[in-house]
Design an enzyme around this catalytic site. Structure first.
Site, short mmCIF file in Angstrom:
data_model
loop_
_atom_site.label_atom_id
_atom_site.label_comp_id
_atom_site.label_asym_id
_atom_site.label_seq_id
_atom_site.Cartn_x
_atom_site.Cartn_y
_atom_site.Cartn_z
N ASN A 116 0.85 -1.18 0.00
CA ASN A 116 0.00 0.00 0.00
C ASN A 116 0.89 1.23 0.00
O ASN A 116 1.72 1.40 0.89
CB ASN A 116 -0.89 0.02 1.26
CG ASN A 116 -1.94 1.11 1.18
OD1 ASN A 116 -2.84 1.05 0.34
ND2 ASN A 116 -1.82 2.12 2.01
N GLU A 117 0.73 2.03 -1.03
CA GLU A 117 1.37 3.35 -1.08
C GLU A 117 2.86 3.30 -0.70
O GLU A 117 3.28 3.86 0.32
CB GLU A 117 0.64 4.32 -0.17
CG GLU A 117 -0.79 4.55 -0.59
CD GLU A 117 -1.46 5.71 0.15
OE1 GLU A 117 -1.03 6.01 1.27
OE2 GLU A 117 -2.39 6.30 -0.41
N GLU A 149 -8.08 4.77 -4.66
CA GLU A 149 -8.64 5.29 -3.40
C GLU A 149 -8.98 6.75 -3.57
O GLU A 149 -8.22 7.52 -4.18
CB GLU A 149 -7.59 5.24 -2.28
CG GLU A 149 -7.32 3.92 -1.66
CD GLU A 149 -6.33 4.07 -0.49
OE1 GLU A 149 -6.24 5.16 0.11
OE2 GLU A 149 -5.63 3.09 -0.22
N GLU A 201 -8.00 5.54 12.04
CA GLU A 201 -8.74 6.27 11.00
C GLU A 201 -10.25 6.08 11.14
O GLU A 201 -10.97 6.03 10.15
CB GLU A 201 -8.24 5.85 9.62
CG GLU A 201 -6.83 6.35 9.38
CD GLU A 201 -6.31 6.15 7.98
OE1 GLU A 201 -5.53 7.00 7.52
OE2 GLU A 201 -6.67 5.14 7.34
N PHE A 253 -12.54 8.03 11.99
CA PHE A 253 -13.39 9.11 11.48
C PHE A 253 -13.13 9.41 10.01
O PHE A 253 -13.57 10.44 9.51
CB PHE A 253 -13.23 10.37 12.35
CG PHE A 253 -13.91 10.22 13.68
CD1 PHE A 253 -15.29 10.07 13.75
CD2 PHE A 253 -13.17 10.17 14.85
CE1 PHE A 253 -15.93 9.89 14.97
CE2 PHE A 253 -13.80 9.99 16.08
CZ PHE A 253 -15.19 9.86 16.14
N HIS A 254 -12.39 8.52 9.33
CA HIS A 254 -12.24 8.74 7.89
C HIS A 254 -13.55 8.36 7.20
O HIS A 254 -14.21 7.41 7.61
CB HIS A 254 -11.09 7.87 7.35
CG HIS A 254 -10.64 8.32 6.00
ND1 HIS A 254 -11.36 8.06 4.87
CD2 HIS A 254 -9.57 9.04 5.62
CE1 HIS A 254 -10.73 8.60 3.83
NE2 HIS A 254 -9.65 9.21 4.27
C1 GAL Z 1 -4.39 6.44 2.07
C2 GAL Z 1 -4.10 5.05 2.55
C3 GAL Z 1 -5.33 4.44 3.21
C4 GAL Z 1 -5.91 5.40 4.20
C5 GAL Z 1 -6.22 6.69 3.49
C6 GAL Z 1 -6.83 7.73 4.40
O1 GAL Z 1 -3.25 7.16 1.81
O2 GAL Z 1 -3.72 4.21 1.51
O3 GAL Z 1 -4.95 3.25 3.85
O4 GAL Z 1 -5.00 5.62 5.23
O5 GAL Z 1 -5.03 7.23 3.00
O6 GAL Z 1 -6.97 8.95 3.74
#
Ligand code: GAL
Length: 673
Positions: free
Chosen positions: A147-148, A316, A364, A366-367
């Site tokens: 991931n990233e 994403e 995360e 509250f994402h």
């Molecule tokens: C991305 C990441 C995700 C999550 C998201 C929140 O950069 O890949 O896992 O953290 O940000 O904005």
């Protein structure tokens, strides 16, 4: 496989955070929202391998079967961005070390060093185990590695790997010493063992060393990706493999260089702006992704890819809240759909989100999510259902490629080099320069591609170099060939000033382009953060100004007042039938827009939809004999746009004009022209 002709809708799905009863509800809700692709397992290592060599695949087996039964495909992730606690305890040498020597500990994510042999072996191990079990699972659409990629390290493993990389790149120490100009400040290296990573040091670090470290680290992360990819491919060559790029200047990854190694470029995008800047950032991110996809296509050995439209995937994005510094901003109704369509208009094979369901706990919590804490009875979920319907109706646009006659050149190393603290201004920011030029073109309604130096330019009438700081003879020759072939050029300040090792070209700036531009810059006059210069014609410039001497170019605009009073600020040079423009400051947005409009007009380039009202974004995808016009109304009023065709979103024909409600979008299948 992933390419079943539809646009993808879905996102990160974390069933390991929920009881099995929720999985069934998830699949039912996904079907309602026409979700057709989910990333599974991206941070699930500790649940897949709770103790070394002890695996628990029962839950994943069940989830994959449930998804498959529901007709939902899976981007199965390798969970290597978050090694489990036991790994960090067993291999403390694989924990990352910061530039000032602090070793980080388990407790968040990404606590690993990508150069540590134990980490690499463990990552290969879990990837191979997943491949052996799932490579032929009918739900599997693609592999989502890691991931990233983007975290960095300065541990002894990294240092040893850096030295090996330097030996490969430079061959001998004389070459390295020359490239890094090590006679300055007594940095001459007489033994490879003396060379370290660019750690925290007393004062300014060596620019060549910093630049090479960035390149080395990008290559190291790429090698970590490639070894996982090769294992996954070996298990089933038919399944595409990708990884989600994270964008930002801090990211030590040269995404263009990676593009040929992924089967599909995938990006994550979270705009940092909450005002209209979010739409501009969205357009730029999508244009960058398409540029990488095109660049990768050129270098790909896959013949199918070579002839298909340059495609990529928004892996994403945020369903609602955008996390801006200091607070979260809730996306206004309709905005998520417009951002999604902006990506699709620019070549994305769909719109994916982080995340499917908002968790109750974890960092995360509250994402935003497609299913928020409120549940499915929510505005956000209803909007995602509507987006799913819209994406379904748009499948045919995948036949088209986004049309553009303007190219913006960008290269990661130039951006890295401009950030060196020894530059004449701390305000220099390569991405901001690219964004300023892109914004000006976006606001003027021009379609543009982002290209990497060396990419073919035959389809572009105008090439823009926004602070493309580094240039060797090859890059200079590439730009010259474009102009000599009749293409037009606009170069902004600090382009072509240094070579690929960040050593300055002598004889007057910008060494790589001064003949083409018909000028010589003798001195820089960087501006303070709160300072601006006045330009003739009423505009202003910020950040930078210069003493420009004309050697064939004519002034188009001059500085007004101050030490540069009456001297050229913007120039134009005729080269055959082409015009080469130079901009020696960062013009304000309106001035930059006027300037680029003039350069585009001179080059014979037209806006996508010349009569679109302000605030309506127009993007066209074209295929032989067909075209699709995306119209996005970013204003809070209805807007009437002259256009013809069938609106695929509503099924209503537009005959001469389409009226877009406030915040709404239309996608017209245009009449053949
Ligand atoms: C991305 C990441 C995700 C999550 C998201 C929140 O950069 O890949 O896992 O953290 O940000 O904005």
């Amino acid at each position: 496989m992933w390419d079943d002709g539809r646009l993808c809708h879905g996102g990160d799905y974390n069933p390991e955070q929920w009881p099995a009863t929720t999985w069934r509800e998830d699949v039912a809700l996904m079907r309602r929202a026409r979700v057709n692709l989910v990333t599974v397992g991206v941070f699930a290592w500790s649940r897949l391998e709770p103790a070394p060599g002890r695996y628990d695949f029962g839950w994943l087996d069940e989830v994959l079967d449930l998804l498959h039964d529901g007709g939902i495909r899976v981007a199965l992730a390798t969970p290597t961005a978050s090694p489990p606690p036991w790994f960090s305890l067993a291999h403390p040498d694989a924990l990352p070390v910061t530039a000032d020597g602090v070793r980080l500990h388990h407790g968040s994510r990404d606590t690993y060093c990508a150069a540590a042999p134990a980490y690499r072996a463990a990552a290969r191990g879990i990837a191979a185990t997943l491949a052996a079990r799932y490579a032929h699972h009918p739900a599997l659409a693609m592999w989502h590695v890691h991931n990233e990629y983007g975290t960095t390290c300065h541990c002894p493993h990294t240092e040893a790997a850096f030295r090996r990389w330097l030996v490969d790149r430079h061959g001998d120490l004389d070459t390295l010493n020359a490239a890094w100009a090590t006679s300055f400040w007594s940095q001459h290296y007489a033994d490879w063992a003396y060379v370290s990573t660019p750690r925290a040091t007393q004062y300014l670090g060596n620019p060549g060393q910093l630049l090479d470290f960035r390149r080395f680290w990008s290559d190291t992360l790429l090698a970590a990706y490639v070894e996982q990819r090769d294992l996954l491919k070996a298990a089933n060559p038919a399944v595409p493999v990708t990884t989600n790029y994270v964008l930002g200047d801090w990211v030590p990854v040269d995404h263009a260089r990676w593009a040929a190694e992924v089967d599909l470029v995938a990006i994550d995008h979270y705009p940092s702006a909450v005002d209209g800047g979010a739409e501009e950032q969205t357009a730029l991110a999508a244009d960058l992704a398409r540029g990488w996809a095109r660049h990768g296509r050129l270098r790909s050995a896959d013949p199918a890819r070579a002839t298909a439209p340059a495609t990529w995937l928004l892996m994403e994005s945020a369903a609602s809240q955008i996390h801006t510094p200091g607070r979260a901003h809730t996306k206004e109704p309709g905005r998520m759909a417009r951002h999604s369509l902006s990506h699709v208009a620019r070549g994305s094979r769909g719109a994916m989100f982080f995340q499917w369901r908002a968790p109750t706990g974890g960092a995360e919590r509250f994402h935003s999510a497609l299913v928020p804490h409120t549940g499915a009875d929510s505005r956000v979920f209803r909007e995602s259902v509507r987006l799913g319907e819209h994406l379904d109706r748009l499948a045919e646009v995948t036949a088209g490629e986004t049309a553009a006659s303007v190219a913006l050149a960008a290269d990661a190393a130039s951006g890295w080099a401009l950030r060196h603290p020894g530059m004449p201004s701390e305000l220099l920011d390569g991405h901001a320069e690219l964004a300023a030029a892109h914004r000006a073109l976006w606001r003027a309604g021009y379609g543009c591609d982002v290209v990497v130096p060396g990419d073919p330019l035959d389809r572009y009438r105008l090439l823009v170099l926004p602070a493309l700081y580094l240039a060797d003879d090859t890059t200079a020759g590439w730009v010259r060939a474009h102009v000599e072939a009749g293409g037009h050029l606009l170069v902004s300040y600090l382009s072509g000033v240094a070579d690929p090792h960040a050593r300055v070209h002598l004889g007057g700036y910008p060494g790589a382009y001064r003949d083409l531009l018909g000028l010589r810059v003798e001195e820089f006059h960087p501006l303070a953060a709160d300072e601006q210069v006045l330009l003739s014609g009423g505009g202003t410039g910020r950040i930078w100004s210069e003493t420009v001497q004309l050697h064939g170019a004519e002034p188009v605009g001059t500085y007004v007042g101050g030490v540069l009073d009456g001297r050229p600020a913007v120039t134009r040079h005729r080269v055959g039938d082409s015009t080469a423009w130079y901009v020696s400051t960062r013009p304000d947005d309106a001035t930059y827009r006027r300037l680029l409009t003039e350069a585009a007009r001179t080059a014979g380039v037209h806006p996508v939809c010349p009569d679109a009202p302000p605030g309506v974004e127009a993007v066209r995808r074209t295929a032989p004999g067909a075209s699709w016009l995306f119209l996005l109304n970013h204003t809070d009023r209805p807007q009437r746009v002259p256009a013809d065709g069938l609106d695929l979103l509503t099924g209503i024909p537009a005959d001469g004009a389409v009226t877009l409600p406030a915040g709404a979008a239309a996608v017209l299948r245009e009449h053949p022209r």
